[in-house]
Scaffold this motif. Structure first.
Motif, PDB file in Angstrom:
ATOM      1  N   LEU A 114      51.839  13.305  35.318  1.00  0.00           N
ATOM      2  CA  LEU A 114      51.697  13.425  33.832  1.00  0.00           C
ATOM      3  C   LEU A 114      50.401  13.843  33.566  1.00  0.00           C
ATOM      4  O   LEU A 114      49.425  13.224  33.846  1.00  0.00           O
ATOM      5  N   ASP A 115      50.261  14.843  32.938  1.00  0.00           N
ATOM      6  CA  ASP A 115      48.800  15.553  32.436  1.00  0.00           C
ATOM      7  C   ASP A 115      48.211  15.599  33.831  1.00  0.00           C
ATOM      8  O   ASP A 115      46.683  15.200  33.579  1.00  0.00           O
ATOM      9  N   ASP A 116      48.726  16.115  34.860  1.00  0.00           N
ATOM     10  CA  ASP A 116      48.122  16.292  36.228  1.00  0.00           C
ATOM     11  C   ASP A 116      47.622  14.880  36.676  1.00  0.00           C
ATOM     12  O   ASP A 116      46.704  14.919  37.560  1.00  0.00           O
ATOM     13  N   GLU A 117      47.984  13.873  36.208  1.00  0.00           N
ATOM     14  CA  GLU A 117      47.684  12.316  36.917  1.00  0.00           C
ATOM     15  C   GLU A 117      49.047  12.156  37.684  1.00  0.00           C
ATOM     16  O   GLU A 117      50.217  12.137  37.179  1.00  0.00           O
ATOM     17  N   ALA A 118      48.560  11.795  39.106  1.00  0.00           N
ATOM     18  CA  ALA A 118      49.923  11.431  39.772  1.00  0.00           C
ATOM     19  C   ALA A 118      50.277   9.971  39.758  1.00  0.00           C
ATOM     20  O   ALA A 118      49.279   9.109  39.851  1.00  0.00           O
ATOM     21  N   PHE A 119      51.466   9.643  39.744  1.00  0.00           N
ATOM     22  CA  PHE A 119      52.143   8.341  39.766  1.00  0.00           C
ATOM     23  C   PHE A 119      52.683   7.963  40.966  1.00  0.00           C
ATOM     24  O   PHE A 119      53.836   8.923  41.206  1.00  0.00           O
TER      25      PHE A 119
ATOM     26  N   PRO B 213      62.537  -0.599  39.913  1.00  0.00           N
ATOM     27  CA  PRO B 213      61.313   0.457  40.045  1.00  0.00           C
ATOM     28  C   PRO B 213      60.326   0.023  41.058  1.00  0.00           C
ATOM     29  O   PRO B 213      59.411   0.826  41.084  1.00  0.00           O
ATOM     30  N   ALA B 214      60.308  -1.094  41.769  1.00  0.00           N
ATOM     31  CA  ALA B 214      59.341  -1.457  42.654  1.00  0.00           C
ATOM     32  C   ALA B 214      59.090  -0.235  43.835  1.00  0.00           C
ATOM     33  O   ALA B 214      57.778  -0.468  44.110  1.00  0.00           O
ATOM     34  N   ASP B 215      60.036   0.290  44.318  1.00  0.00           N
ATOM     35  CA  ASP B 215      59.613   1.159  45.335  1.00  0.00           C
ATOM     36  C   ASP B 215      60.144   2.602  44.818  1.00  0.00           C
ATOM     37  O   ASP B 215      60.086   3.550  45.795  1.00  0.00           O
ATOM     38  N   LYS B 216      59.789   2.956  43.618  1.00  0.00           N
ATOM     39  CA  LYS B 216      60.139   4.286  43.139  1.00  0.00           C
ATOM     40  C   LYS B 216      58.976   4.852  42.507  1.00  0.00           C
ATOM     41  O   LYS B 216      57.948   4.254  41.808  1.00  0.00           O
ATOM     42  N   ALA B 217      58.607   6.081  42.874  1.00  0.00           N
ATOM     43  CA  ALA B 217      57.423   6.978  42.178  1.00  0.00           C
ATOM     44  C   ALA B 217      57.579   7.027  40.937  1.00  0.00           C
ATOM     45  O   ALA B 217      58.634   7.275  40.291  1.00  0.00           O
ATOM     46  N   GLY B 218      56.659   6.578  39.948  1.00  0.00           N
ATOM     47  CA  GLY B 218      56.689   6.464  38.508  1.00  0.00           C
ATOM     48  C   GLY B 218      57.509   5.148  38.042  1.00  0.00           C
ATOM     49  O   GLY B 218      57.809   5.303  36.693  1.00  0.00           O
ATOM     50  N   ALA B 219      57.826   4.466  38.989  1.00  0.00           N
ATOM     51  CA  ALA B 219      58.663   2.953  38.640  1.00  0.00           C
ATOM     52  C   ALA B 219      59.960   3.309  37.937  1.00  0.00           C
ATOM     53  O   ALA B 219      60.298   2.446  36.986  1.00  0.00           O
ATOM     54  N   TYR B 220      60.567   4.311  38.353  1.00  0.00           N
ATOM     55  CA  TYR B 220      62.010   4.683  37.745  1.00  0.00           C
ATOM     56  C   TYR B 220      62.782   5.447  38.600  1.00  0.00           C
ATOM     57  O   TYR B 220      62.235   6.170  39.642  1.00  0.00           O
ATOM     58  N   ALA B 221      64.090   4.999  38.652  1.00  0.00           N
ATOM     59  CA  ALA B 221      64.976   5.875  39.568  1.00  0.00           C
ATOM     60  C   ALA B 221      66.259   6.545  38.714  1.00  0.00           C
ATOM     61  O   ALA B 221      67.045   5.495  37.886  1.00  0.00           O
TER      62      ALA B 221
END
Length: 202
Positions: free
Chosen positions: A81-86, A149-157
């Motif tokens: 998001l806006d060049d920030e990695a999650f 969300p616990a083990d997903k990039a960005g906290a969603y699947a």
């Protein structure tokens, strides 16, 4: 290269159950191979370069640990998001923050895919734009309580309960899951793997 003595087409350098499911969906015969790489971004490294580099390093590490009788597939996914990695949230508080920030606007999901064998290497990049609707605090807390969300990039699947929050997607659904099938199919073809023959026997 469409048949091997060990009965597999490729090795998968990933423990992700979603990537396994997607390969099974294609009908690719594979086995998992263990690998471990440093997943730290280098100074000044763009997210696009990072996911490709990491996918390639995973595939190379998998090749070193495999019998080398079939190519190795590696992949890496990042939410940006806006060049920030999650990445994956460290705890509930970070997951809540991620979901709050991602809600109501579009972000990118980048997935790098790499395939290597003893003779060649090839990579692909999938870029998908995803828009999540704004989530209330109650929704975010309920979603965290689900455990998803616990083990997903960005906290969603996107393939799970998180799909209910996805307002719009432009790109690859399977890429957001972690393995873009279009790009993976290109790599399989480039390495001479005829997975379509399995469809005819089905």
């Amino acid at each position: 290269m469409d048949s091997h003595s060990n009965g597999v087409d490729i090795y998968l350098a990933s423990e992700s159950p979603r990537r396994r499911e997607l390969l099974e969906q294609l009908g690719v015969r594979f086995r998992n191979v263990e690998q471990s790489v440093d997943e730290t971004m280098e100074p000044g490294e763009s997210p696009e370069v990072f996911v490709i580099r990491l996918a390639l390093e995973k595939a190379r590490a998998g090749l070193a640990a495999s019998p080398r009788d079939a190519p190795v597939l590696g992949a890496d996914t990042m939410v940006v998001l806006d060049d920030e990695a999650f990445g994956k949230p460290r705890d509930q508080a970070e997951a809540m923050q991620m979901l709050e920030r991602l809600g109501g606007q579009s972000h990118r999901v980048l997935t790098g895919v790499a395939m290597v064998d003893s003779y060649e290497e090839a990579t692909r990049l999938s870029v998908t734009h995803v828009t999540l609707r704004a989530l209330s605090e109650d929704e975010r807390e309920a979603y965290w309580a689900s455990g998803e969300p616990a083990d997903k990039a960005g906290a969603y699947a996107i393939q799970g309960r998180g799909a209910v929050f996805v307002e719009h997607l432009d790109g690859s659904y399977s890429g957001v899951m972690g393995l873009p099938l279009f790009e993976t199919g290109e790599l399989l073809g480039e390495f001479g793997i005829d997975f379509l023959s399995g469809w005819r026997r089905a």
